[in-house]
Design a protein around this motif. Structure first.
Motif, mmCIF file in Angstrom:
data_model
loop_
_atom_site.group_PDB
_atom_site.id
_atom_site.type_symbol
_atom_site.label_atom_id
_atom_site.label_comp_id
_atom_site.label_asym_id
_atom_site.label_seq_id
_atom_site.Cartn_x
_atom_site.Cartn_y
_atom_site.Cartn_z
ATOM 1 N N THR A 44 0.856 -1.176 0.000
ATOM 2 C CA THR A 44 0.000 0.000 0.000
ATOM 3 C C THR A 44 0.899 1.234 0.000
ATOM 4 O OG1 THR A 44 -0.127 -0.050 2.402
ATOM 5 C CG2 THR A 44 -1.902 -1.121 1.199
ATOM 6 N N THR A 45 0.538 2.183 -0.818
ATOM 7 C CA THR A 45 1.338 3.400 -0.930
ATOM 8 C C THR A 45 0.682 4.586 -0.253
ATOM 9 O OG1 THR A 45 0.297 3.861 -3.059
ATOM 10 C CG2 THR A 45 2.392 2.644 -3.090
ATOM 11 N N ASP A 46 -0.518 4.390 0.237
ATOM 12 C CA ASP A 46 -1.260 5.474 0.862
ATOM 13 C C ASP A 46 -1.961 4.920 2.099
ATOM 14 O OD1 ASP A 46 -3.565 7.260 1.426
ATOM 15 O OD2 ASP A 46 -2.838 8.307 -0.367
ATOM 16 N N PRO A 47 -1.959 5.646 3.213
ATOM 17 C CA PRO A 47 -2.603 5.121 4.427
ATOM 18 C C PRO A 47 -4.105 4.910 4.284
ATOM 19 C CG PRO A 47 -1.722 7.341 4.795
ATOM 20 C CD PRO A 47 -1.315 6.924 3.425
ATOM 21 N N ARG A 48 -4.704 5.498 3.249
ATOM 22 C CA ARG A 48 -6.139 5.319 3.030
ATOM 23 C C ARG A 48 -6.451 4.019 2.287
ATOM 24 N NH1 ARG A 48 -7.152 10.767 0.035
ATOM 25 N NH2 ARG A 48 -5.118 10.121 -0.721
ATOM 26 N N GLN A 91 -6.200 -2.171 4.012
ATOM 27 C CA GLN A 91 -5.212 -3.160 4.435
ATOM 28 C C GLN A 91 -5.845 -4.547 4.352
ATOM 29 O OE1 GLN A 91 -2.039 -2.442 5.226
ATOM 30 N NE2 GLN A 91 -2.462 -0.285 4.841
ATOM 31 N N ILE A 92 -5.149 -5.451 3.706
ATOM 32 C CA ILE A 92 -5.657 -6.812 3.564
ATOM 33 C C ILE A 92 -4.586 -7.785 4.055
ATOM 34 C CG2 ILE A 92 -4.882 -7.116 1.187
ATOM 35 C CD1 ILE A 92 -7.546 -8.579 0.697
ATOM 36 N N ASN A 93 -5.023 -8.852 4.648
ATOM 37 C CA ASN A 93 -4.140 -9.890 5.180
ATOM 38 C C ASN A 93 -3.218 -9.368 6.277
ATOM 39 O OD1 ASN A 93 -5.247 -11.745 3.430
ATOM 40 N ND2 ASN A 93 -3.688 -11.436 1.876
ATOM 41 N N GLU A 94 -3.653 -8.338 6.968
ATOM 42 C CA GLU A 94 -2.881 -7.843 8.102
ATOM 43 C C GLU A 94 -3.207 -8.711 9.313
ATOM 44 O OE1 GLU A 94 -0.528 -5.368 8.515
ATOM 45 O OE2 GLU A 94 -0.546 -5.380 6.327
ATOM 46 N N PRO A 95 -2.178 -9.224 9.977
ATOM 47 C CA PRO A 95 -2.469 -10.063 11.147
ATOM 48 C C PRO A 95 -3.074 -9.240 12.288
ATOM 49 C CG PRO A 95 -0.121 -9.655 10.979
ATOM 50 C CD PRO A 95 -0.754 -9.066 9.747
ATOM 51 N N MET A 96 -3.964 -9.876 12.997
ATOM 52 C CA MET A 96 -4.584 -9.249 14.161
ATOM 53 C C MET A 96 -3.661 -9.484 15.357
ATOM 54 S SD MET A 96 -8.368 -10.190 15.404
ATOM 55 C CE MET A 96 -8.883 -9.919 17.059
ATOM 56 N N ASP A 97 -3.330 -8.452 16.075
ATOM 57 C CA ASP A 97 -2.444 -8.582 17.228
ATOM 58 C C ASP A 97 -3.226 -9.135 18.420
ATOM 59 O OD1 ASP A 97 -0.423 -8.443 19.074
ATOM 60 O OD2 ASP A 97 -0.137 -6.278 18.922
ATOM 61 N N TYR A 98 -2.724 -10.194 19.021
ATOM 62 C CA TYR A 98 -3.428 -10.820 20.136
ATOM 63 C C TYR A 98 -3.540 -9.869 21.330
ATOM 64 C CZ TYR A 98 0.840 -11.637 22.843
ATOM 65 O OH TYR A 98 1.988 -11.469 23.574
ATOM 66 N N ARG A 99 -2.645 -8.887 21.422
ATOM 67 C CA ARG A 99 -2.688 -7.936 22.532
ATOM 68 C C ARG A 99 -3.847 -6.950 22.412
ATOM 69 N NH1 ARG A 99 3.563 -6.770 21.779
ATOM 70 N NH2 ARG A 99 2.721 -6.901 19.692
ATOM 71 N N ASP A 100 -4.440 -6.876 21.223
ATOM 72 C CA ASP A 100 -5.593 -5.994 21.024
ATOM 73 C C ASP A 100 -6.915 -6.665 21.388
ATOM 74 O OD1 ASP A 100 -3.928 -3.987 20.110
ATOM 75 O OD2 ASP A 100 -4.154 -4.564 18.007
ATOM 76 N N VAL A 101 -6.889 -7.954 21.635
ATOM 77 C CA VAL A 101 -8.111 -8.695 21.965
ATOM 78 C C VAL A 101 -8.511 -8.378 23.403
ATOM 79 C CG1 VAL A 101 -9.133 -10.984 22.220
ATOM 80 C CG2 VAL A 101 -7.535 -10.534 20.350
ATOM 81 N N GLN A 102 -9.756 -7.979 23.573
ATOM 82 C CA GLN A 102 -10.284 -7.641 24.890
ATOM 83 C C GLN A 102 -11.439 -8.583 25.233
ATOM 84 O OE1 GLN A 102 -8.987 -5.318 26.921
ATOM 85 N NE2 GLN A 102 -7.426 -5.003 25.357
#
Length: 138
Positions: A66-70, A73-84
């Motif tokens: 990706t060349t632009d933050p907009r 995002q595809i196939n980005e791993p989910m961080d286990y630390r973000d799971v609540q």
């Protein structure tokens, strides 16, 4: 992140979830005779499994640049630390004529299970640190 740090982090998070689960179960027990009260449960493990699966799947997947933050995002791993942990209310069932669906016996058994699980998690944490202490002595 090394395996020791990850293990300790997961054990600590699991202990936090067990404590939260204990609070929710105690709340269920305290309200077992309140009319129209609906029992609640804590969901965490299934979301954590999704995070680990996404991490595993992203290692072998096709990467998009990706060349632009907009950009999406595809196939980005989910961080286990973000799971609540999530508190989920059971609106589907009604066990009593007053609309309450809390079974005190089931909740008491859940308390025992949570206590045993917490004790196991503390023993596993102690074991992890004992291994480090043993390695440092040699």
């Amino acid at each position: 992140m090394n395996s020791f740090t990850r293990s300790i982090d997961l054990l600590q998070r699991s202990m936090d979830v067990s404590s939260f689960r204990y609070q929710v179960t105690a709340d269920n027990l305290a309200n077992s005779e309140v009319p129209n009260f609906k029992r609640q449960v804590v969901c965490f493990e299934s979301e954590l499994k999704k995070a680990f699966d996404s991490e595993k799947n992203s290692k072998n997947s096709f990467k998009l640049t990706t060349t632009d933050p907009r950009h999406i995002q595809i196939n980005e791993p989910m961080d286990y630390r973000d799971v609540q942990p999530r508190r989920v209310t059971d609106f589907q069932s009604t066990a009593k004529s007053n609309g309450n669906n809390v079974d005190a016996e089931t909740e008491a058994n859940n308390v025992l299970q949570i206590q045993m699980q917490y004790k196991l998690l503390t023993q596993l944490t102690s074991f992890e640190f004992d291994q480090i202490n043993t390695a440092m002595k040699k």
